[in-house]
Design an enzyme around this catalytic site. Structure first.
Site, PDB file in Angstrom:
ATOM      1  N   SER A 147      25.098  10.823 104.757  1.00  0.00           N
ATOM      2  CA  SER A 147      26.078  10.254 103.834  1.00  0.00           C
ATOM      3  C   SER A 147      27.370  11.036 103.971  1.00  0.00           C
ATOM      4  O   SER A 147      27.355  12.247 104.252  1.00  0.00           O
ATOM      5  CB  SER A 147      25.589  10.343 102.388  1.00  0.00           C
ATOM      6  OG  SER A 147      26.631  10.053 101.486  1.00  0.00           O
ATOM      7  N   TYR A 160      22.529  15.423  95.641  1.00  0.00           N
ATOM      8  CA  TYR A 160      22.607  14.397  96.683  1.00  0.00           C
ATOM      9  C   TYR A 160      23.438  14.886  97.866  1.00  0.00           C
ATOM     10  O   TYR A 160      22.977  14.896  99.013  1.00  0.00           O
ATOM     11  CB  TYR A 160      23.211  13.118  96.115  1.00  0.00           C
ATOM     12  CG  TYR A 160      23.383  12.014  97.147  1.00  0.00           C
ATOM     13  CD1 TYR A 160      22.285  11.313  97.618  1.00  0.00           C
ATOM     14  CD2 TYR A 160      24.640  11.681  97.634  1.00  0.00           C
ATOM     15  CE1 TYR A 160      22.427  10.307  98.559  1.00  0.00           C
ATOM     16  CE2 TYR A 160      24.795  10.675  98.571  1.00  0.00           C
ATOM     17  CZ  TYR A 160      23.682   9.987  99.030  1.00  0.00           C
ATOM     18  OH  TYR A 160      23.835   8.997  99.976  1.00  0.00           O
TER      19      TYR A 160
END
Length: 271
Positions: A147, A160
């Site tokens: 990501s 995350y």
């Protein structure tokens, strides 16, 4: 690059996690178009069966296995069974993951850890389970889905972003360990990609607000499509990417460099 230009050995088997929708579904469909037999895994059997049906209706080869990647024993058992049944695992795509969008003061230790279980521990375990089959056959390729949050810091990404940064570094380390066996390990890093998860994250916003996000979030002025992530993964798994390993390939429309993209990170799940 069209599917017919990809060079795939007949009978090649790819195992894809988080493949019941969104990016995972698009990756599985693209690999099947290229001639892979794809083993699609996720928790939702009905959704997986629907994806398999779509692939087979299009002339591809696919099967579904139910797998919760937060279960270490299940990962080891299911990948070992799949590899033994087919006699090979040539490709692995770690797409399954989770997102937690809270600031550090609002994030519990349990929630922080869950990001690492899904986004870092699970890929570690799937690689560990699949690599013996690749080593035995003398080659293979792994793609981990990262990501843009793992490339740069932004608010409200907490565990995350940290887990996705760790995933890229883990992949690079593994690439150094298994390169001697002609096994490649790379990371594909999506940015703002239109998926079911993303669609849910913008519920309640007006069409004008979503259009503004799209215009300013990337250098190209649009969101990505799951199929574009699938194209990048297919390239890296194919023989066309045979001299690429340990790399992090952003497929983000320039979101990494876009100031507008930085404002989007942490507001919702890029994947």
């Amino acid at each position: 690059m069209t599917a017919t230009e990809q060079r795939i050995e007949p009978g090649s088997v790819a195992f894809v996690t988080g493949a019941s929708q969104g990016l995972g579904e698009a990756i599985g469909r693209r690999l099947a178009q290229d001639g892979w037999h794809v083993i699609l895994s996720a928790r939702n059997k009905d959704k997986l069966d629907s994806v398999v049906q779509t692939i087979t209706d299009d002339g591809g080869s696919a099967e579904a296995v139910v797998l919760d990647v937060s279960d270490p024993e299940a990962i080891a058992a299911i990948i070992a069974e799949a590899g033994a049944r087919h006699g090979r695992i040539d490709g692995l795509v770690n797409n399954a993951g989770r997102f937690s969008g809270r600031g550090i003061l609002d994030t519990s230790l349990e929630e922080f850890r869950r990001n690492f279980v899904m986004n870092l521990e699970a890929p570690f375990l799937t690689m560990k389970a699949a690599l013996p089959f690749m080593i035995e056959r003398g080659g293979g390729a792994i793609v981990n889905i990262g990501s843009v949050s793992g490339l740069r810091a932004s608010e409200n990404t907490g565990g995350y972003g940290a887990s996705k940064a760790g995933l890229f570094h883990l992949g690079a380390i593994v690439s150094m360990e298994v390169g001697q066996h002609d096994i490649r390990v790379n990371t594909v890093t999506p940015g703002s990609t239109w998926s079911p998860t993303f669609a849910r994250s913008v519920e309640g916003k007006t069409a004008e607000e979503v259009a503004a996000m799209e215009k300013t979030g990337t250098a190209l002025g649009r969101f990505g499509q799951p199929s574009e992530i699938g194209d990048a993964v297919a390239f890296l798994l194919s023989d066309e990417g045979r001299f690429i390993t340990g790399a992090n390939i952003p497929v983000d429309g320039g979101a990494y460099w876009s100031r507008g993209g930085n404002r989007l990170i942490g507001k919702r799940n890029e994947r």
